[in-house]
Design an enzyme around this catalytic site. Structure first.
Site, PDB file in Angstrom:
ATOM      1  N   ASP A   1     -12.505  -9.050   4.111  1.00 13.07           N
ATOM      2  CA  ASP A   1     -13.905  -8.896   3.421  1.00 13.07           C
ATOM      3  C   ASP A   1     -14.315 -10.326   3.085  1.00 13.07           C
ATOM      4  O   ASP A   1     -15.536 -10.551   3.298  1.00 13.07           O
ATOM      5  CB  ASP A   1     -13.595  -8.288   1.806  1.00 13.07           C
TER       6      ASP A   1
ATOM      7  N   TYR B   1       0.722  -1.435  -0.019  1.00 17.71           N
ATOM      8  CA  TYR B   1       0.106  -0.013   0.186  1.00 17.71           C
ATOM      9  C   TYR B   1       0.879   1.200   0.127  1.00 17.71           C
ATOM     10  O   TYR B   1       0.450   2.237  -0.439  1.00 17.71           O
ATOM     11  CB  TYR B   1      -0.839  -0.006   1.264  1.00 17.71           C
TER      12      TYR B   1
ATOM     13  N   ASP C   1      -6.704  -6.891   4.167  1.00 17.44           N
ATOM     14  CA  ASP C   1      -7.516  -6.211   3.501  1.00 17.44           C
ATOM     15  C   ASP C   1      -8.336  -7.355   2.997  1.00 17.44           C
ATOM     16  O   ASP C   1      -9.749  -7.460   3.014  1.00 17.44           O
ATOM     17  CB  ASP C   1      -7.173  -5.210   2.338  1.00 17.44           C
TER      18      ASP C   1
ATOM     19  N   ASP D   1      -2.960 -18.262   0.813  1.00 21.74           N
ATOM     20  CA  ASP D   1      -4.036 -18.858  -0.148  1.00 21.74           C
ATOM     21  C   ASP D   1      -4.670 -19.992   0.736  1.00 21.74           C
ATOM     22  O   ASP D   1      -5.747 -20.181   0.763  1.00 21.74           O
ATOM     23  CB  ASP D   1      -3.340 -19.611  -1.312  1.00 21.74           C
TER      24      ASP D   1
ATOM     25  N   LYS E   1       2.907 -15.367   2.839  1.00 21.44           N
ATOM     26  CA  LYS E   1       3.198 -16.226   1.611  1.00 21.44           C
ATOM     27  C   LYS E   1       4.917 -16.406   1.498  1.00 21.44           C
ATOM     28  O   LYS E   1       5.460 -15.969   0.715  1.00 21.44           O
ATOM     29  CB  LYS E   1       2.617 -15.384   0.391  1.00 21.44           C
TER      30      LYS E   1
HETATM   31  C1  IPM Z   1     -10.535  -1.026   3.662  1.00 25.14           C
HETATM   32  C2  IPM Z   1     -10.786  -0.503   2.481  1.00 25.14           C
HETATM   33  C3  IPM Z   1      -9.505   0.467   2.277  1.00 25.14           C
HETATM   34  C4  IPM Z   1      -8.090  -0.416   2.220  1.00 25.14           C
HETATM   35  C5  IPM Z   1      -9.805   1.413   0.783  1.00 25.14           C
HETATM   36  C6  IPM Z   1     -11.022   2.050   0.636  1.00 25.14           C
HETATM   37  C7  IPM Z   1      -8.563   1.983   0.502  1.00 25.14           C
HETATM   38  O1  IPM Z   1     -10.757  -1.309   1.456  1.00 25.14           O
HETATM   39  O2  IPM Z   1     -10.218  -0.260   4.703  1.00 25.14           O
HETATM   40  O3  IPM Z   1     -10.494  -2.286   3.975  1.00 25.14           O
HETATM   41  O4  IPM Z   1      -7.958  -1.054   1.225  1.00 25.14           O
HETATM   42  O5  IPM Z   1      -7.524  -0.300   3.132  1.00 25.14           O
HETATM   43 MG    MG Z   2     -10.901  -3.315   2.300  1.00 23.81          MG
END
Ligand code: IPM
Ligand code: MG
Length: 351
Positions: free
Chosen positions: A249, A142, A245, A221, A189
């Protein structure tokens, strides 16, 4: 207790969900005799529109001088669909995290009984889920060097980590595991990436100091599969920025909706609280977004930044209570679908 909270609604559904979490914090303040003063700041696409800067200096000053930050969401499709844009809303969030030194992003993944059937995964598999992902937040790909070659026909992003960066976030994760089920999973990884090998080497060097913690090293993975196959077996996961990240999700699916999950980012300066969902522009202004991720982020603020555990629990209980009555926004597919405001109101009453 008197506290100043920087309120950064941001983009998309951000303003709607933070309106509800602010209301909940005000309700808690009233009930338990605290004073929370909210100071609003600009961030993201709205800040670019107004002053061409996704994280204005004034917002930075506000954050640094507040006791905690409540943030909504960031992102706008007009930038997502324009890969050539040089100023982007997400830069605001990344700069804020970096400037405040927020190296540990805490993302708890747990289920509410009533929501077990809202998940596309089988009830028997997810019912005992209760783990926390510690995502390193201000290093790795990042923040590494990135660019294009001269003719702009190839591009690169680089990931870099120092031992110190790994140590401080791993230390946080170890100490958290100590207070929980004493199991730590390090996700990397290391069979391919040099940064991952440094992560492993560094954390292996810390094992002795935390000899009562069971450590498990897992490739990302494989981890992405195990998290949905046997989520009940995880306790604390620590991982680098991008893996964290993506995995969180994925993990949110266990809880029934991405809209449910809160997070805290802690580090050197003021801590930041935000739901893990994004700005969900399609739902903006429609009063359909789930405010619970933001409301539970406010609950995390009370516990982590202000040490108000009892008040924090009052919010969790109120949320559970309202869900048990069958109320929820449409993403939760419960029997009484209500809007963002109405759900916030129900939770307020429950408190
Ligand atoms: C999160 C989001 C952010 C990230 C984006 C919006 C930059 O996806 O907080 O998980 O990738 O960190
Ligand atoms: Mg995110």
């Amino acid at each position: 207790m008197k506290k100043i909270i920087a309120l950064l609604p941001g983009d998309g559904i951000g303003p709607e969900v933070t309106e509800q979490s602010k209301k909940i914090l005000e309700t808690v303040a009233k009930k338990f005799g605290h004073t929370f003063t909210f100071k609003i700041g600009l961030i993201g696409a709205v800040a670019i529109d107004k002053i061409r800067d996704p994280y204005p200096t004034e917002t930075g000053k506000l954050c640094a001088s507040s006791d905690a930050i409540l943030f909504g969401a960031i992102g706008d499709p007009k930038y997502d669909n324009d890969p050539k844009a040089t100023i982007r809303p997400e830069q605001g969030l990344l700069k804020m995290r970096k400037d405040l030194g927020l190296y540990a992003n805490i993302r708890p993944i747990f289920t509410f009984k009533k929501l077990l059937s809202s998940s596309p995964l089988k009830k028997e598999i997810i019912k005992d889920t209760d783990f926390i992902v510690i995502r390193e937040l201000i290093g790795g790909i990042y923040f590494g060097k990135r660019g294009r070659n001269k003719s702009k026909t190839s591009a690169f992003d680089t990931s870099e980590y120092s031992k110190n960066e790994i140590k401080r976030v791993a230390n946080y994760a170890f100490n958290l595991a100590k207070k929980r089920k004493k199991r730590l999973t390090v996700v990397d990884k290391a069979n391919v990436l040099e940064t991952s090998r440094l992560w492993r080497e560094t954390i292996q060097g810390m094992e002795k100091k935390f000899s009562n913690i069971t450590i498990n090293y897992m490739f990302v993975d494989n981890a992405s599969m195990q998290i949905i196959k046997r989520p009940g077996e995880f306790d604390v996961i620590v991982t680098e920025n991008m893996f964290g990240d993506i995995l969180t999700d994925e993990a949110s699916v266990i809880t029934g909706s991405l809209g449910m999950l809160p997070s805290a980012s802690i580090g050197e300066k003021t801590a930041l609280y935000e739901p893990i969902h994004g700005s969900y522009p399609k739902a903006a202004g429609k009063n359909t977004a789930n405010p619970i991720g933001s409301i539970l982020s406010a609950a995390m603020m009370l516990e982590y930044s202000f040490g108000l555990k009892h008040e924090s629990e009052a919010i969790y209980k109120a949320v559970e209570n309202v869900i048990n009555q069958g109320f929820g926004t449409k993403d939760l597919s419960l029997n009484k679908t209500v809007g963002t405001k109405e759900l916030g109101e129900k939770i307020k009453q429950a408190i």
